[in-house]
Design an enzyme around this catalytic site. Structure first.
Site, mmCIF file in Angstrom:
data_model
loop_
_atom_site.group_PDB
_atom_site.id
_atom_site.type_symbol
_atom_site.label_atom_id
_atom_site.label_comp_id
_atom_site.label_asym_id
_atom_site.label_seq_id
_atom_site.Cartn_x
_atom_site.Cartn_y
_atom_site.Cartn_z
ATOM 1 N N GLU A 289 45.931 44.256 50.385
ATOM 2 C CA GLU A 289 44.929 43.270 50.790
ATOM 3 C C GLU A 289 44.913 43.080 52.307
ATOM 4 O OE1 GLU A 289 43.587 39.872 47.585
ATOM 5 O OE2 GLU A 289 45.261 39.400 48.870
ATOM 6 N N HIS A 310 60.114 60.816 35.398
ATOM 7 C CA HIS A 310 59.735 61.599 34.214
ATOM 8 C C HIS A 310 58.239 61.536 33.963
ATOM 9 C CE1 HIS A 310 63.970 62.254 32.932
ATOM 10 N NE2 HIS A 310 64.124 61.246 33.783
ATOM 11 N N LYS A 424 33.526 39.171 42.172
ATOM 12 C CA LYS A 424 33.299 37.784 41.723
ATOM 13 C C LYS A 424 31.801 37.486 41.702
ATOM 14 C CE LYS A 424 37.584 35.978 43.706
ATOM 15 N NZ LYS A 424 38.131 35.149 44.767
HETATM 16 O O1 PA5 Z 1 45.954 36.649 48.657
HETATM 17 C C1 PA5 Z 1 44.981 36.034 48.275
HETATM 18 O O2 PA5 Z 1 44.325 35.286 49.017
HETATM 19 C C2 PA5 Z 1 44.495 36.145 46.843
HETATM 20 O O3 PA5 Z 1 45.240 37.061 46.119
HETATM 21 C C3 PA5 Z 1 44.606 34.795 46.164
HETATM 22 O O4 PA5 Z 1 45.925 34.359 46.207
HETATM 23 C C4 PA5 Z 1 44.107 34.855 44.720
HETATM 24 O O5 PA5 Z 1 42.804 35.303 44.674
HETATM 25 C C5 PA5 Z 1 44.208 33.486 44.065
HETATM 26 O O6 PA5 Z 1 43.481 32.546 44.786
HETATM 27 P P1 PA5 Z 1 43.664 30.998 44.549
HETATM 28 O O7 PA5 Z 1 45.043 30.624 44.905
HETATM 29 O O8 PA5 Z 1 42.640 30.381 45.427
HETATM 30 O O9 PA5 Z 1 43.397 30.746 43.082
#
Ligand code: PA5
Length: 447
Positions: A289, A310, A424
């Site tokens: 990310e 394996h 989303k």
């Molecule tokens: O790193 C990030 O920002 C995302 O992985 C969020 O943690 C994830 O989408 C969950 O978001 P939230 O804590 O707003 O539910």
């Protein structure tokens, strides 16, 4: 006390140590950018000095709430996804007995996870499992509006209230969310749940040392003081005053960027201990990310060895030569187990009799490293003295700091994730969410 350390000797045949050392000024500049808060994503730097800013009082509050859940629950469901899930799971699984599920009597509640998928069968089976149990919920969401988590929480809240009554449910439901906004905050305030705040300036994937990770880890019965202490040590070791060659985060960031420039587009995080499986998952999110954007970024992949030798072992040994490996190597296991002797020796294993299982594992690790290097796969090793809270804290901060530096070396914003919004938007349009009318029409036309 020994710290975790990074060994890059086995990248030498691929990129020279001199080239890596030449990164020093660039890395220094990236570290200054982090310290001064002058780079991209500078409103999300709360993780940088988080370990040293955590107070004893804060940890005591977390432990007090954890104790309420430990005293009143047979099961605690931790609801969250992505950065609001993976860190807690990584630490809890790394420290838990592999067969805890089979233990007749638990010292504390069983920890299960939800809100990280939309599997109907998963959620149905979870509600069935919880049917005859006293259970509590930690609802973790920074935005407070994430569909996966909100959906699971809606089911869990109702079941908890139905089974325990509203008053008791209030005692065993805790929210970890934003200070002011989001549906999770609104619900918590209305229902009077205990809450913990996720700081605005800490992004999800950097949040394991906030209540997002610390509360579930404390409920699982692990030592959050030691975890934070380990992270605090690495905050110093990986800090801006440590010389480049002695700073593992600096060297790791430089080495992986140089390998990337030389065509090594995939990094595989490797463990030889199945308890680290979710550490792999946490690391994949952190780097994926943070760096995968603007058409750039090393693809973070992960394997559990020797299991995956394996399966993926073939690809790694002889597939396209675009990969390098980073091995998390645990020096000392917690337990001792020797290979027994057998008078018949039908399996031919008597040559191992009397040796520790870990010695066999270590030779698998060494043999794999040499084979993969021979096969064209550069190899780094993160050496960890033991698998405990303290060293997990060191690992977490080391990877976080290296990620910040590495993202700036790559010239991306390591602290945003615009790409995760695309699915989303489509999902909401397909589900006719109010406010998505135009998108709904447009997407229906495409089908
Ligand atoms: O790193 C990030 O920002 C995302 O992985 C969020 O943690 C994830 O989408 C969950 O978001 P939230 O804590 O707003 O539910």
């Amino acid at each position: 006390m020994k710290n975790i350390s990074l060994n890059i000797d086995k990248v030498a045949g691929f990129v020279s140590k001199e080239t890596i050392a030449a990164y020093e000024p660039q890395v220094k500049a990236c570290m200054e950018t982090l310290e001064n808060g002058t780079g991209k994503g500078n409103d999300f730097l709360g993780w940088l000095h988080l370990p040293s800013s955590i107070t004893a009082g804060h940890l005591a509050n977390l432990k007090a709430t954890a104790q309420v859940l430990r005293d009143n629950c047979e099961v605690v469901v931790v609801a969250g996804i992505g950065g609001s899930y993976l860190g807690a799971r990584a630490v809890i699984e790394a420290l838990s007995n592999s067969f805890q599920w089979l233990k007749a009597k638990q010292d504390g509640p069983v920890i299960v996870f939800a809100g990280h998928n939309i599997g109907e069968d998963y959620l149905f089976e979870l509600t069935e499992y919880l049917k005859d149990k006293k259970f509590g919920v930690i609802n973790i969401s920074k935005s407070g509006t994430t569909t996966e988590t909100a959906l699971a929480f809606r089911l869990l809240k109702k079941q908890c209230e139905d089974q325990l009554g509203k008053e008791m449910a209030k005692k065993v439901i805790v929210a970890v969310t934003d200070a002011k906004k989001g549906a999770a905050r609104v619900t918590a305030d209305k229902e009077g749940y205990q809450t913990f705040i996720i700081p605005d300036n800490v992004g999800g994937r950097f949040s394991v040392l906030t209540p997002v990770g610390l509360l579930p880890i404390a409920v699982a019965g692990f030592d959050i003081e030691k975890l934070v202490e380990g992270a605090r040590t690495m905050e110093t070791v990986c800090g801006p005053t440590t010389p480049f060659a002695e700073n593992p985060a600096a060297v790791y960031a430089a080495t992986r960027n140089e390998l990337y420039k030389n065509g090594k587009k995939i990094e595989i995080l490797v463990n030889f201990n199945p308890k680290l499986h979710y550490m792999n998952e946490w690391w994949k999110q952190l780097y994926g990310e943070s760096e995968g954007k603007d058409g750039k970024g090393i693809y973070p992949s992960a394997v559990d060895f020797s299991t995956d030798l394996h399966s993926m072992g073939q690809w790694i040994q002889e597939g396209e030569r675009t990969i390098f490996e980073t091995v998390i190597s645990i020096e000392k296991p917690e337990h001792t187990l020797q290979v027994p002797s057998d008078s018949e020796n039908l399996d031919g294993l008597n040559f191992l009799a009397g040796k520790r299982v870990d010695e066999v594992n270590k030779m698998a690790e060494l043999g794999t490293q040499l084979a993969h290097v021979d096969g064209g796969v550069p190899n780094m090793r993160l050496i960890v003295p033991e698998l405990n809270e303290y060293y997990l804290g060191e690992i977490i901060y080391f990877f976080e700091k290296a990620c910040g530096i590495s993202g700036y070396l790559l010239e991306v914003n390591p602290f945003n994730q615009p790409g995760v919004e695309a699915y989303k938007k489509n999902m909401f349009a397909l589900l006719n969410k109010p406010g998505y009318e135009e998108e709904s029409k447009a997407i229906q036309a495409r089908l």
